[in-house]
Write a protein that holds these residues in place. Structure first.
Motif, PDB file in Angstrom:
ATOM      1  N   HIS A 265       0.833  -1.194   0.000  1.00 43.28           N
ATOM      2  CA  HIS A 265       0.000   0.000   0.000  1.00 43.28           C
ATOM      3  C   HIS A 265       0.880   1.261   0.000  1.00 43.28           C
ATOM      4  O   HIS A 265       2.072   1.206   0.256  1.00 43.28           O
ATOM      5  CB  HIS A 265      -0.922   0.006   1.217  1.00 43.28           C
ATOM      6  N   ASP A 266       0.229   2.388  -0.283  1.00 43.93           N
ATOM      7  CA  ASP A 266       0.852   3.716  -0.183  1.00 43.93           C
ATOM      8  C   ASP A 266       2.101   3.827  -1.055  1.00 43.93           C
ATOM      9  O   ASP A 266       3.199   4.132  -0.592  1.00 43.93           O
ATOM     10  CB  ASP A 266       1.203   4.040   1.273  1.00 43.93           C
ATOM     11  N   LEU A 267       1.927   3.580  -2.327  1.00 40.88           N
ATOM     12  CA  LEU A 267       3.016   3.782  -3.282  1.00 40.88           C
ATOM     13  C   LEU A 267       3.264   5.276  -3.461  1.00 40.88           C
ATOM     14  O   LEU A 267       2.337   6.052  -3.680  1.00 40.88           O
ATOM     15  CB  LEU A 267       2.669   3.134  -4.625  1.00 40.88           C
ATOM     16  N   VAL A 268       4.528   5.681  -3.370  1.00 40.96           N
ATOM     17  CA  VAL A 268       4.894   7.088  -3.544  1.00 40.96           C
ATOM     18  C   VAL A 268       5.311   7.350  -4.983  1.00 40.96           C
ATOM     19  O   VAL A 268       4.809   8.276  -5.624  1.00 40.96           O
ATOM     20  CB  VAL A 268       6.019   7.480  -2.569  1.00 40.96           C
ATOM     21  N   GLY A 269       6.229   6.565  -5.511  1.00 39.02           N
ATOM     22  CA  GLY A 269       6.654   6.753  -6.888  1.00 39.02           C
ATOM     23  C   GLY A 269       7.971   6.058  -7.172  1.00 39.02           C
ATOM     24  O   GLY A 269       8.623   5.508  -6.265  1.00 39.02           O
ATOM     25  N   PRO A 270       8.414   6.073  -8.430  1.00 41.84           N
ATOM     26  CA  PRO A 270       9.683   5.414  -8.807  1.00 41.84           C
ATOM     27  C   PRO A 270      10.885   6.221  -8.341  1.00 41.84           C
ATOM     28  O   PRO A 270      10.812   7.436  -8.122  1.00 41.84           O
ATOM     29  CB  PRO A 270       9.607   5.345 -10.332  1.00 41.84           C
ATOM     30  N   ALA A 271      12.013   5.533  -8.226  1.00 43.71           N
ATOM     31  CA  ALA A 271      13.254   6.168  -7.785  1.00 43.71           C
ATOM     32  C   ALA A 271      14.434   5.424  -8.385  1.00 43.71           C
ATOM     33  O   ALA A 271      14.369   4.213  -8.644  1.00 43.71           O
ATOM     34  CB  ALA A 271      13.361   6.178  -6.258  1.00 43.71           C
ATOM     35  N   THR A 272      15.514   6.166  -8.604  1.00 42.48           N
ATOM     36  CA  THR A 272      16.779   5.607  -9.084  1.00 42.48           C
ATOM     37  C   THR A 272      17.807   5.758  -7.974  1.00 42.48           C
ATOM     38  O   THR A 272      18.056   6.867  -7.496  1.00 42.48           O
ATOM     39  CB  THR A 272      17.267   6.330 -10.345  1.00 42.48           C
ATOM     40  N   ILE A 273      18.399   4.644  -7.551  1.00 42.28           N
ATOM     41  CA  ILE A 273      19.314   4.621  -6.405  1.00 42.28           C
ATOM     42  C   ILE A 273      20.721   4.338  -6.910  1.00 42.28           C
ATOM     43  O   ILE A 273      20.939   3.388  -7.671  1.00 42.28           O
ATOM     44  CB  ILE A 273      18.878   3.563  -5.382  1.00 42.28           C
ATOM     45  N   ILE A 274      21.684   5.187  -6.475  1.00 41.64           N
ATOM     46  CA  ILE A 274      23.083   5.062  -6.885  1.00 41.64           C
ATOM     47  C   ILE A 274      23.941   5.074  -5.629  1.00 41.64           C
ATOM     48  O   ILE A 274      23.896   6.029  -4.843  1.00 41.64           O
ATOM     49  CB  ILE A 274      23.509   6.211  -7.824  1.00 41.64           C
ATOM     50  N   TRP A 275      24.745   4.038  -5.440  1.00 40.32           N
ATOM     51  CA  TRP A 275      25.691   3.977  -4.330  1.00 40.32           C
ATOM     52  C   TRP A 275      27.021   4.570  -4.761  1.00 40.32           C
ATOM     53  O   TRP A 275      27.445   4.407  -5.911  1.00 40.32           O
ATOM     54  CB  TRP A 275      25.901   2.533  -3.868  1.00 40.32           C
ATOM     55  N   HIS A 276      27.680   5.229  -3.806  1.00 37.86           N
ATOM     56  CA  HIS A 276      28.995   5.789  -4.081  1.00 37.86           C
ATOM     57  C   HIS A 276      30.014   4.658  -4.165  1.00 37.86           C
ATOM     58  O   HIS A 276      30.092   3.806  -3.277  1.00 37.86           O
ATOM     59  CB  HIS A 276      29.387   6.774  -2.977  1.00 37.86           C
ATOM     60  N   ALA A 277      30.811   4.668  -5.206  1.00 36.87           N
ATOM     61  CA  ALA A 277      31.757   3.584  -5.452  1.00 36.87           C
ATOM     62  C   ALA A 277      33.132   3.884  -4.877  1.00 36.87           C
ATOM     63  O   ALA A 277      34.140   3.548  -5.483  1.00 36.87           O
ATOM     64  CB  ALA A 277      31.864   3.318  -6.944  1.00 36.87           C
ATOM     65  N   ASP A 278      33.182   4.525  -3.714  1.00 33.24           N
ATOM     66  CA  ASP A 278      34.486   4.838  -3.132  1.00 33.24           C
ATOM     67  C   ASP A 278      35.064   3.681  -2.353  1.00 33.24           C
ATOM     68  O   ASP A 278      36.266   3.613  -2.128  1.00 33.24           O
ATOM     69  CB  ASP A 278      34.374   6.050  -2.207  1.00 33.24           C
TER      70      ASP A 278
END
Length: 843
Positions: A265-278
């Protein structure tokens, strides 16, 4: 015969104005010739006279000596005649200066403003201008002094009080229709007719879109805290955002944000997640400062390392601007609970969340030539990484960005693109033979994804370029050879960038899990390209280099069309039961209703007579059976909400005032989930079991206080519909269920069509059989986006229907033993004809 008009006899003798103009132009384009005066009577040696025909095998007729000065004097008449003819031809041209420009450079202001005309035509434009207007535009008498005049920067900033401009706003405002959307002034569509050319560019060339309005949220903290926070609010289907393939930072993950532990329930929206590659790639960490645990067996001690869980990591989350505030709140709550869980273990941890809006400029370059555009416009700094060299060399050999792994991240540093302006596209080099494609040898890695753009101090230093464009132009003018590119000096800027592979594709139509995935010959077109992320302050330098390569520029309409042609839902237009969709649907309903009321009754459709129940926005609650049909009372519209009946508890009647929640079922595991639920005797209980199993993957508690009947009753699924015959579905078209008898007729007609037998004009039964408006209780959904698909060559639509209705369609499919896909009927809200369509499940 007497002339009909008095001046007809005179007009026969005198030429008309058109003839006089032609005669004047012909005279202006004629070169005067000096008459031949004959041979010289003096005893002087002969000079060069009029041109005569001379045989190539003889030197007769040529003078023995040539005096340059006398030769020029003898040809003075011809030289002057040539100059005068060129001047007359230039001034007596049949087209004005601004009309000689290419059509894509013509501007209405160019007809009266000399500065709008290129330099080569300004003299001609100045001569064509009206002297009175020229004096008015000279601005010799300014209205106010220079000290009292408002500066241009101050004037532009004052126009951004209630909205935000992108760095490329002025460039777009001159060439596109602009509108205020989501708090930004964004380009909607180009002013020129470019719908089909933009589609061709995305399929065969390249098209660019400035997506800098997307929000970027940065979170810093211990790795285990960030992983727990993301798992509690992201989509539970598919790989976790903290999976090993994404945790290294070599790939991006496409997911959906939900309220904290509220999935599905309660979908907000799509997202793109990027982790820092340090950090190094996750794996068995080195043993250091670990907890001492007594081992079993031979009494050996083991060290349990936890440094890899406590190390500080950084993650970026890119979301749509319409849900930025909601995502901020969801992440804040998720981080708070994750930190509380860590504190219970006796460890002190902190996390920091920052809003990086307007810190980046993001360009989306889509199309097969996107790789060549990137390589031609950007000049990387000498990079010693062998992985990057291999990748950069492969850009000239790959035919499409879809050949590289999905979501691949590449970080590098480039020179100031203005130094190498104008850029040249890299040519595609195809290698023959059975050798592997260069793209197949390039893989995502941590070393390839590292970039200095993650460093805030580096971004702040580069916030304002060291040199302005006029400074670089001055350096370019000092070059000995005009047109040569500038060499990068020590003080020139080096700009870190991030390159991310982007694909707009729909895997549902080609999925083998679909009941009839290969039954329909039509298939959508997948689009591939790159997302280029550059620091703040460098929007225009990069945009100028990218568009100079011949790339078309698109607005909001072109970006939405890309998703529609690929058969993908577009947020927020195709995501019902979300808050962003409700705002979008409300604004569209108000705008369309106002336009409908402005028309007279004879020029607008009567939705009441057409039987359209909800013409302005879909009534999803009525379709799901949660709410009753809308009723009008006192000019206001009310919805009858169906609540649960009273139940008896310990002999007392207690009214259940709980409303069924609407939710959208989507995710990569939807086909398998639907197949398992459809095979059960009790689909409602099976859906609840499947949802709890998916929640258990993210260590979430099972759903409590949720009945299986309510869960399946409030579920919606997204579908893709392709019309069987002719026609084009529009937005807000109505989806009806189709009876068994009617479905059999369409199946027979489709079988005859495949055999090549003669059919009616639309390839199916007579339209009169479907022209009657179906009853309102037969509505099972609505179309959120509908139009004619250029990639399919037929009508195409994306909509949503209840999950229970989709299961009924599957049962009908099995009952009729249909070789085609699931069948439904579509009717536009302003028509009476229903047309059959084939249904595919989207996820």
């Amino acid at each position: 015969m007497a002339p009909k008009r008095q001046n007809e006899s005179q007009s026969a003798e005198e030429a008309s104005g058109r003839d006089r103009k032609k005669q004047k132009t012909a005279i202006a384009r004629t070169i005067a010739v000096q008459p031949d005066v004959g041979p010289s009577t003096s005893g002087a040696p002969p000079e060069a006279g009029p041109s005569k025909s001379v045989r190539f095998d003889s030197m007769k007729g040529l003078p023995s000596a040539l005096d340059v000065e006398k030769f020029a004097e003898s040809r003075a008449f011809e030289i002057n005649a040539m100059n005068e003819a060129m001047q007359n031809a230039r001034t007596n041209s049949s087209a004005r200066a601004w009309q000689q420009l290419p059509r894509h450079l013509r501007r209405r202001a160019a007809s009266h403003d000399i500065r709008r005309v290129p330099l080569r035509l300004r003299d001609k434009a100045r001569a064509e201008m009206d002297p009175a207007r020229r004096k008015a535009l000279g601005r010799s008498n300014p209205k106010q002094g220079k000290l009292k005049s408002v500066k241009r920067t101050t004037s532009l900033l004052s126009r951004q009080k209630d909205k935000t401009w992108l760095e490329t706003h002025i460039w777009h405002a001159k060439r596109m229709h602009m509108d205020t959307i989501w708090g930004y002034k964004l380009a909607v569509t180009p002013t020129e007719k470019s719908f089909r050319p933009s589609h061709r560019a995305s399929v065969h060339g390249s098209i660019l879109h400035d997506a800098s309005y997307f929000a970027t949220i940065e979170i810093k903290g211990p790795e285990d805290v960030l992983r727990a926070a993301l798992d509690s609010c992201c989509d539970c289907q598919g790989p976790s955002p903290s999976a090993k393939r994404y945790l290294s930072g070599a790939r991006t993950v496409e997911s959906h944000i939900y309220e904290y532990t509220r999935y599905p329930h309660d979908l907000v929206g799509p997202a793109t997640i990027i982790w820092h590659a340090d950090a190094p790639e996750p794996g068995p960490p080195a043993i250091s400062r670990g907890k001492h645990v007594k081992g079993k067996g031979k009494g050996k001690d083991t060290e349990v390392a936890d440094d890899h869980q406590q190390r500080q990591r950084v993650v970026w989350i890119r979301v749509h601007p319409s849900i930025t505030e909601n995502v901020h709140e969801v992440l804040r709550i998720s981080l708070a609970f994750a930190l509380d869980a860590v504190k219970e273990t006796g460890r002190v941890a902190e996390a920091e969340m920052a809003d990086l809006r307007e810190h980046f400029n993001v360009f989306e370059i889509m199309g097969p030539k996107a790789s060549q555009v990137i390589k031609g416009a950007l000049k990387p700094v000498d990079d010693k990484r062998s992985e990057f060299k291999k990748f950069w060399n492969s850009l000239s050999h790959i035919q499409t960005a879809g050949a590289v792994p999905r979501g691949m991240v590449i970080g590098f540093t480039v020179h100031d693109p203005r130094l190498s302006f104008p850029p040249k596209n890299a040519k595609l080099e195809l290698e023959g033979g059975p050798s592997l494609s260069p793209a197949s040898t390039v893989f995502p890695s941590v070393g390839l994804a590292q970039s200095q753009i993650w460093d805030e101090n580096t971004r702040m230093v580069l916030r304002k370029p060291k040199y302005k464009k006029k400074d670089l132009d001055q350096r370019r003018s000092n070059n000995l050879v005009p047109g040569t590119t500038l060499k990068s000096e020590r003080n020139d800027d080096r700009v870190p960038v991030l390159l991310i592979q982007r694909s707009v594709e729909n895997a549902a139509l080609s999925s083998p899990q679909a009941p009839s995935a290969a039954s329909h010959p039509a298939s959508t077109t997948s689009l591939h390209g790159w997302t280029l992320v550059v620091p703040q302050g460098w929007g225009m330098p990069f945009l100028s280099s990218l568009i100079y390569t011949g790339t078309r520029v698109g607005g909001q309409r072109e970006r939405q069309t890309q998703a529609f042609e690929a058969g993908c839902p577009y947020f927020p237009r195709d995501f019902p039961v979300t808050e962003a969709y409700d705002m979008y649907a409300e604004d569209r309903a108000e705008e369309e209703h106002d336009a409908w009321e402005r028309k007279p009754p004879a020029k607008r459709p009567s939705y009441e007579k057409l039987g359209t129940r909800s013409p302005w926005r879909p009534d999803w609650g009525v379709v799901l059976g949660i709410e009753g049909p809308a009723t009008t009372l006192g000019g206001q519209v009310f919805l009858e909400t169906q609540r649960e009946e009273a139940v008896a508890v310990d002999g007392m009647a207690v009214a259940a005032d709980k409303k069924v929640e609407q939710w959208l079922l989507r995710g990569p595991d939807v086909p398998q989930l639907v197949a398992e639920v459809a095979s059960m005797l009790n689909p409602a209980a099976g859906l609840l079991i499947q949802v709890n199993q998916v929640r258990a993957k993210r260590k979430l508690d099972p759903l409590v206080n949720v009945r299986a009947e309510d869960l399946i009753k409030g579920a919606l699924v997204q579908v893709s519909i392709t019309l069987c015959g002719r026609g084009r579905p529009d937005d807000l078209a109505i989806i009806y269920r189709i009876g068994d008898n009617e479905a059999r007729e369409w199946i027979k007609a489709e079988a005859k069509r495949k055999k090549g037998l003669s059919l009616l004009h639309d390839g199916g039964p007579d339209e009169t059989e479907l022209s009657q408006v179906s009853p309102k209780d037969g509505i099972i959904g609505y179309v959120t986006t509908g139009s004619f698909s250029l990639s399919l060559g037929e009508g195409h639509a994306i909509g949503a229907i209840p999950f229970t209705q989709y299961l009924e369609l599957r049962k009908q499919f099995q009952r009729l033993r249909n070789d085609s896909k699931l069948l439904v009927k579509l009717r536009n809200r302003d028509e009476t004809v229903c047309r059959a369509g084939l249904v595919d499940l989207l996820y």
